[in-house]
Write a protein that holds these residues in place. Structure first.
Motif, short mmCIF file in Angstrom:
data_model
loop_
_atom_site.label_atom_id
_atom_site.label_comp_id
_atom_site.label_asym_id
_atom_site.label_seq_id
_atom_site.Cartn_x
_atom_site.Cartn_y
_atom_site.Cartn_z
N TYR A 11 -66.35 -3.79 -61.51
CA TYR A 11 -67.33 -3.52 -60.46
C TYR A 11 -68.41 -2.60 -61.03
N ARG A 37 -72.57 -8.77 -55.11
CA ARG A 37 -71.80 -8.73 -53.88
C ARG A 37 -72.13 -7.48 -53.05
N GLU A 38 -72.16 -7.69 -51.75
CA GLU A 38 -72.42 -6.59 -50.82
C GLU A 38 -71.09 -6.05 -50.31
N PHE A 39 -70.90 -4.74 -50.44
CA PHE A 39 -69.74 -4.08 -49.86
C PHE A 39 -70.18 -3.46 -48.53
N ARG A 72 -73.87 -0.25 -46.31
CA ARG A 72 -73.87 -1.34 -47.30
C ARG A 72 -74.27 -0.81 -48.66
N SER A 130 -72.37 -5.49 -58.70
CA SER A 130 -72.24 -6.69 -59.51
C SER A 130 -70.78 -6.81 -59.93
N VAL A 131 -70.14 -7.91 -59.56
CA VAL A 131 -68.70 -8.07 -59.77
C VAL A 131 -68.48 -9.14 -60.84
N ILE A 139 -74.50 -2.33 -52.91
CA ILE A 139 -74.56 -3.57 -53.69
C ILE A 139 -73.89 -3.35 -55.04
N SER A 171 -66.05 -16.61 -54.88
CA SER A 171 -66.04 -15.73 -53.71
C SER A 171 -66.18 -14.26 -54.08
N ILE A 172 -65.91 -13.92 -55.32
CA ILE A 172 -66.01 -12.51 -55.70
C ILE A 172 -66.95 -12.28 -56.88
N GLN A 173 -67.32 -13.31 -57.58
CA GLN A 173 -68.14 -13.17 -58.77
C GLN A 173 -69.61 -13.00 -58.40
N TRP A 229 -60.37 -5.18 -49.29
CA TRP A 229 -60.40 -6.62 -49.55
C TRP A 229 -59.28 -6.95 -50.53
#
Length: 307
Positions: free
Chosen positions: A234, A202-204, A144, A148-149, A146, A197-199, A186
């Motif tokens: 990203y 966010r955890e990848f 995982r 910011s998107v 982290i 949903s993407i803003q 994704w």
């Protein structure tokens, strides 16, 4: 017995138990074999009752004969002493030596999860290598990181596509070799009012099989992204104040070398690529780069999923 008698009938001498008789003229001589007698030897299966016995010493046992004395000897008694984490136990004639079994972590965080973090924009199709030391056994099935998107605004429907890859490397000499890797993709659409949903933060999460023993490792991560109508940016979370210049300090009195890094082989992969390399050498990774993801990025690996 020193006396004589005449007129006796014939006298017959009969020998037994090793006694024999001989006659020389009128003299009869009696003799017994073995002198004063002997000792029979028996080992539970075989025996020796006459003749010469041979003594054979086995292992550390030694045997010697001096005149009429038979001497048997073995080395002085030795003892085993355990140090450190080693333990020794005995059970009858069995000696057991062991060390405590080290626990295996199902979650490993790097760097320390309580360090202050900052964000640096990740460059598309760039790969960054993180050097780290693992203090004990780790078993994990997911990685995982982290980010910011940020999603741009547009009156039309927008599309996005993102692929993220991570690899674990070990070192032999000046070469890193990939031990395990994983990737995740994704894609979707969003509109001006539908970026939730993407803003934001966010955890990848990327699946990967990891089994690490204590030692040195390198994590490499890269992303490839695309979007239409509105750009999606990203930014990866990294340790605060970890700027790219800090990774390439240079030695006093010498010219700066792009591979002369603060952490060994910790920096940006020299080639622009969306795929992780199978191996990389010292000259393939440098810290003299404007690509911000060369900084020490935060991640964790774990063997369970958080809902």
């Amino acid at each position: 017995a020193g006396a004589s008698s005449a007129g006796r009938a014939s006298i017959v001498f009969s020998n037994s138990n090793g006694v024999s008789f001989g006659m020389n003229g009128s003299t009869i001589t009696a003799s017994a074999a073995g002198g004063a007698g002997g000792v029979a030897l028996y080992d539970g299966a075989n025996s020796i009752s006459s003749g010469t016995a041979s003594i054979s010493a086995q292992g550390a046992l030694t045997a010697s004969i001096n005149a009429q004395t038979l001497s048997l000897s073995v080395p002085a008694t030795s003892s085993l002493s355990a140090t450190g984490a080693v333990s020794i136990s005995t059970n009858g004639s069995t000696i057991s030596i062991g060390v405590p079994v080290q626990a295996t972590l199902s979650r490993f965080v790097y760097p320390n999860e309580y360090l202050p973090l900052n964000t640096i924009a990740a460059v598309n199709n760039s790969i960054s290598f993180n050097y780290l030391t693992v203090p004990q056994n780790v078993s994990a099935s997911q990685f995982r990181a982290i980010f910011s998107v940020s999603a741009g605004l547009s009156a039309t429907t927008n599309t996005y596509a993102l692929s993220a890859s991570v690899g674990v490397y070990t070192r032999t000499g000046s070469t890193l070799s990939q031990a395990s890797s994983g990737s995740q993709s994704w894609s979707g659409t969003f509109s001006t009012n539908g970026t939730a949903s993407i803003q934001g933060i966010r955890e990848f999460t990327i699946p990967i099989n990891i089994a690490m023993s204590p030692g040195e490792y390198w994590y490499a991560m890269g992303i490839s992204s695309s979007s239409s109508n509105a750009a999606v940016g990203y930014s990866q979370f990294v340790v605060s104040n970890q700027q790219t210049t800090h990774l390439n300090p240079g030695r006093f009195g010498a010219a700066v070398n792009t591979t002369q890094l603060l952490y060994p082989m910790h920096g940006m992969y020299s080639a622009t690529s969306g795929a992780l390399p199978v191996s990389a050498t010292l000259n393939d990774i440098n810290g003299n780069s404007t690509r911000g993801s060369a900084a020490m990025f935060w991640f964790d690996v774990r063997n369970y999923t958080v809902l």
